[in-house]
Scaffold this active site. Sequence first.
Site, mmCIF file in Angstrom:
data_model
loop_
_atom_site.group_PDB
_atom_site.id
_atom_site.type_symbol
_atom_site.label_atom_id
_atom_site.label_comp_id
_atom_site.label_asym_id
_atom_site.label_seq_id
_atom_site.Cartn_x
_atom_site.Cartn_y
_atom_site.Cartn_z
ATOM 1 N N HIS A 88 40.404 41.720 49.753
ATOM 2 C CA HIS A 88 39.902 42.027 48.585
ATOM 3 C C HIS A 88 41.002 41.532 47.398
ATOM 4 O O HIS A 88 40.781 42.163 46.261
ATOM 5 C CB HIS A 88 39.448 43.176 48.468
ATOM 6 C CG HIS A 88 38.168 43.668 49.268
ATOM 7 N ND1 HIS A 88 37.714 45.003 49.742
ATOM 8 C CD2 HIS A 88 37.360 42.832 49.797
ATOM 9 C CE1 HIS A 88 36.849 44.781 50.433
ATOM 10 N NE2 HIS A 88 36.447 43.592 50.608
ATOM 11 N N CYS A 140 40.947 28.423 33.253
ATOM 12 C CA CYS A 140 41.619 27.407 33.850
ATOM 13 C C CYS A 140 42.333 27.623 34.937
ATOM 14 O O CYS A 140 43.113 26.793 35.563
ATOM 15 C CB CYS A 140 42.850 26.999 32.769
ATOM 16 S SG CYS A 140 44.034 28.316 32.774
HETATM 17 P P1 NAD Z 1 36.142 53.849 51.226
HETATM 18 O O1 NAD Z 1 36.680 54.744 50.022
HETATM 19 O O2 NAD Z 1 34.815 53.469 51.177
HETATM 20 O O3 NAD Z 1 36.492 54.736 52.583
HETATM 21 C C1 NAD Z 1 37.737 55.401 52.554
HETATM 22 C C2 NAD Z 1 37.786 56.121 54.032
HETATM 23 O O4 NAD Z 1 39.020 56.789 54.120
HETATM 24 C C3 NAD Z 1 36.668 57.161 54.211
HETATM 25 O O5 NAD Z 1 36.162 56.878 55.500
HETATM 26 C C4 NAD Z 1 37.509 58.614 54.478
HETATM 27 O O6 NAD Z 1 36.981 59.296 55.144
HETATM 28 C C5 NAD Z 1 38.909 58.070 54.913
HETATM 29 N N1 NAD Z 1 40.179 58.781 54.684
HETATM 30 C C6 NAD Z 1 40.499 59.592 53.436
HETATM 31 N N2 NAD Z 1 41.617 60.141 53.689
HETATM 32 C C7 NAD Z 1 41.998 59.713 54.595
HETATM 33 C C8 NAD Z 1 43.366 59.688 55.249
HETATM 34 N N3 NAD Z 1 44.187 60.633 54.657
HETATM 35 N N4 NAD Z 1 43.624 59.020 56.301
HETATM 36 C C9 NAD Z 1 42.766 58.168 56.822
HETATM 37 N N5 NAD Z 1 41.631 58.151 56.318
HETATM 38 C C10 NAD Z 1 41.310 58.589 55.182
HETATM 39 O O7 NAD Z 1 37.073 52.855 51.484
HETATM 40 P P2 NAD Z 1 36.886 51.400 52.046
HETATM 41 O O8 NAD Z 1 36.094 51.511 53.064
HETATM 42 O O9 NAD Z 1 38.446 50.897 52.035
HETATM 43 O O10 NAD Z 1 36.232 50.669 50.898
HETATM 44 C C11 NAD Z 1 36.072 50.657 49.563
HETATM 45 C C12 NAD Z 1 36.744 49.467 48.855
HETATM 46 O O11 NAD Z 1 37.616 50.021 47.824
HETATM 47 C C13 NAD Z 1 37.701 48.378 49.332
HETATM 48 O O12 NAD Z 1 36.998 47.367 48.947
HETATM 49 C C14 NAD Z 1 38.721 48.553 48.720
HETATM 50 O O13 NAD Z 1 39.094 47.317 48.174
HETATM 51 C C15 NAD Z 1 38.769 49.404 47.460
HETATM 52 N N6 NAD Z 1 39.697 50.371 47.113
HETATM 53 C C16 NAD Z 1 40.925 50.211 47.126
HETATM 54 C C17 NAD Z 1 41.928 51.150 47.067
HETATM 55 C C18 NAD Z 1 43.444 50.791 47.380
HETATM 56 O O14 NAD Z 1 43.778 49.591 47.189
HETATM 57 N N7 NAD Z 1 44.167 51.721 47.864
HETATM 58 C C19 NAD Z 1 41.617 52.296 46.634
HETATM 59 C C20 NAD Z 1 40.276 52.651 46.216
HETATM 60 C C21 NAD Z 1 39.236 51.543 46.685
HETATM 61 ZN ZN ZN Z 2 43.589 29.806 31.000
#
Ligand code: NAD
Ligand code: ZN
Length: 249
Positions: A122, A133
């Site tokens: 992502h 650009c």
């Molecule tokens: P999601 O928010 O859908 O799911 C997060 C998952 O993590 C859940 O299933 C939850 O139960 C689990 N979780 C919570 N605490 C945890 C822990 N301590 N250890 C292990 N698991 C734990 O996230 P997703 O499936 O990654 O998708 C959501 C989108 O959000 C993605 O596209 C991502 O790019 C984006 N996102 C990224 C960030 C980041 O870069 N840190 C933060 C938020 C969202």
């Molecule tokens: Zn530009």
Amino acid sequence: MDKIKQDLMKEVADLIKQGGVVAFTGAGISVESGIPPFRGAKGLWSKYNPEEYAYIETFLRNPEKVWIMLREMYRCFSEAKPNLAHLVLAEFETKGYLEAVITQNIDSLHQKAGSKKVIELHGSGDRLVCLDCKKEYPFIEEYLKLTPYPKCERCNKPLKPAIVFFGEPLPEKALSQAFELVKSCKVLIVIGTSGVVYPAAYLPYEAKRSGAKIIEINPEESAYTNSITDYFFKEKAGEFFKNLSFFYN
Ligand code: NAD
Ligand code: ZN
């Protein structure tokens, strides 16, 4: 830890030591670093509905509004440090067990932990891009002070972090590399992802179809848990890797 859990941990540790491992990570792996996931009561995303703020149409229509959210996101990232889960994955790579990390995260914490081969499905917040650009700018804190938003020095258009917004395609090269990796790995460790954000969510199914064992760590059940997961650890990533360390030393 009871005997059954101990035996399971040992089995998983032995499996990992055989190599051919790939990790697939989601927002959950960074929760213990202080970055909240999308789905959940607290944090950034309950204040700024991602369904509204994370759409490319919203950015094109109203970059100023989206940059209010982005500023806060960057502050959250800059305060975050890699946690034990990020660090152990980097160590597995050094030891030769782990081929690559495929992540849906945009927080650069795998790189900060020392992982070298990181496939970012992502995109990444570490650079900004001009949609006009296509010129890229490495992210620096100074950009957060610019109002209403940082602009391209060539065309004066708003800069956007090189993260995939809803409505944008995934980076083609990263996606194809990720599919190649899961097709040839022996073990896929799925950490902290709910498995509902497509097309990234296909990857574990593809790994399973190609014969990989699926190890999953998540305090909640995901879309994979009762369908393809071979070893489910219903716990936080930090807790899992702390327990696992007893089987390495
Ligand atoms: P999601 O928010 O859908 O799911 C997060 C998952 O993590 C859940 O299933 C939850 O139960 C689990 N979780 C919570 N605490 C945890 C822990 N301590 N250890 C292990 N698991 C734990 O996230 P997703 O499936 O990654 O998708 C959501 C989108 O959000 C993605 O596209 C991502 O790019 C984006 N996102 C990224 C960030 C980041 O870069 N840190 C933060 C938020 C969202
Ligand atoms: Zn530009």
